[in-house]
Design a protein around this motif. Structure first.
Motif, PDB file in Angstrom:
ATOM      1  N   CYS A 235       0.846  -1.196   0.000  1.00  0.00           N
ATOM      2  CA  CYS A 235       0.000   0.000   0.000  1.00  0.00           C
ATOM      3  C   CYS A 235       0.885   1.251   0.000  1.00  0.00           C
ATOM      4  O   CYS A 235       1.777   1.372   0.826  1.00  0.00           O
ATOM      5  N   CYS A 238       0.027   3.117   3.695  1.00  0.00           N
ATOM      6  CA  CYS A 238       0.399   2.530   4.992  1.00  0.00           C
ATOM      7  C   CYS A 238       1.417   1.392   4.860  1.00  0.00           C
ATOM      8  O   CYS A 238       1.811   0.799   5.857  1.00  0.00           O
ATOM      9  N   CYS A 252      -6.447  -1.235  -0.365  1.00  0.00           N
ATOM     10  CA  CYS A 252      -5.820  -1.647   0.899  1.00  0.00           C
ATOM     11  C   CYS A 252      -6.917  -1.858   1.934  1.00  0.00           C
ATOM     12  O   CYS A 252      -7.642  -0.916   2.273  1.00  0.00           O
ATOM     13  N   CYS A 255      -6.051   0.436   5.405  1.00  0.00           N
ATOM     14  CA  CYS A 255      -6.310   1.879   5.506  1.00  0.00           C
ATOM     15  C   CYS A 255      -7.336   2.361   4.473  1.00  0.00           C
ATOM     16  O   CYS A 255      -7.557   3.560   4.338  1.00  0.00           O
TER      17      CYS A 255
HETATM   18 ZN   LIG Z   1      -2.919   0.946   3.423  1.00  0.00          ZN
END
Ligand SMILES: [Zn+2]
Length: 327
Positions: A235, A238, A252, A255
């Motif tokens: 990602c 994050c 993702c 997040c």
């Molecule tokens: Zn993420």
């Protein structure tokens, strides 16, 4: 004139890729983290020297960075400055603390925060690179010109010491900010332009064309089996692995970020770590894509150079020089 920008070293990028894909509990994680810091320190020192190199008069000097050439063995010159009259090999060091150059052992002791350690002698390295370059020039029948060498310390806080009476060694060492003055001083030693007219440009073009890319097998270096490398698209927000492919994007689940091109970094990681050409099957496996058709389509959109025939699957390549420009 700077002929080629200094690239981010591949070993630095490889260590970043490794840390993205190994669990923090992995037995080599901390070694890799430590070495990544050393690579970053070295690179930032070199970038600092680049700033001072940019002050050298464009009409007199040609500057080549990260020049990796091959005699019997390969050797790597941090920076080579060429003029019509002479060449100058720079060995760039970014070191904190005090360095003691011991005349008796020819060794160097670094002292920092009350801790002493032996390090390899940068003067010996610079001298070796100069003689390797002279051998290379000879083997490639280039017109001989005098070649000088210098160790450049990228920060003024590096304190240099040696035995009394041995101070002459410092004439081959400078702090980066004195580079322009030192190069002018060296040029005063020589009078005869040996590479006249287009000869200087031709010599530099030839040197650059003969560079050997460095692409270490990083998993072998750390004895890490391929199976330890976590696959998937990281990602961009994050860094969690893996993102999920949903309706022409990456998602993702940690997040809740969507991305259109998060797979590019995964492809870069594949080439940095695996040291093999990429096939559709590798691409599908490494990016964790369920449908082969989607993998095929996405790989196609990257326009990587390919090699294949009807008997075996196409193999895709990423020439090392392209790794940064492509993505
Ligand atoms: Zn993420």
């Amino acid at each position: 004139m700077i002929l080629n920008e200094r690239p981010i070293p591949i070993p630095l990028l490889q260590r970043e890729a490794l840390l993205r894909r190994l669990p923090k509990t992995h037995s080599r994680y901390h070694d890799i983290e430590k070495e990544l810091i050393n690579w970053k320190t070295g690179y930032s020192g070199e970038k600092n020297v680049d700033y001072y190199l940019s002050y050298l008069p464009d009409d007199q000097y040609r500057i080549m960075n990260d020049l990796r050439l091959k005699n019997k063995n390969t050797f790597q010159i941090d920076t080579l400055i060429m003029s019509q009259i002479f060449g100058l090999v720079l060995e760039i060091k970014n070191i904190t603390g005090t360095l003691f150059f011991d005349q008796n052992t020819n060794g160097v002791i670094r002292r920092y925060k009350e801790i002493e350690e032996g390090i390899s002698n940068p003067l010996t390295q610079a001298k070796r690179h100069r003689s390797q370059l002279m051998q290379w020039n000879l083997a490639h029948k280039l017109k001989p010109i005098p070649i000088e060498y210098l160790v450049v310390f990228s920060r003024n806080s590096t304190i240099l010491k040696t035995n009394p009476g041995n101070e002459h060694i410092f004439k081959h060492m400078i702090y980066a900010e004195n580079l322009e003055e030192k190069v002018a001083q060296i040029s005063e030693k020589y009078q005869n332009p040996l590479l006249k007219g287009r000869a200087l440009t031709q010599a530099c073009d030839y040197l650059l064309s003969q560079r050997i890319p460095s692409y270490p097998d990083i998993l072998k270096t750390y004895s890490i089996p391929k199976s330890d490398i976590r696959p998937g698209v990281p990602c961009p927000k994050c860094q969690a692995l893996p993102m999920i492919r949903v309706s022409a994007a990456w998602y993702c689940s940690i997040c809740k970020t969507y991305s259109k091109n998060a797979h590019l970094i995964a492809v870069k990681d594949f080439f940095l770590l695996m040291n093999v050409p990429l096939t559709v099957r590798d691409f599908q496996g490494f990016l964790i894509i369920e449908q082969r058709g989607v993998a095929k389509y996405l790989l196609h959109t990257l326009h990587l150079p390919a090699d294949g025939n009807s008997k075996r699957a196409a193999q895709y390549f990423l020439p090392p020089d392209c790794i940064l420009s492509l993505f």
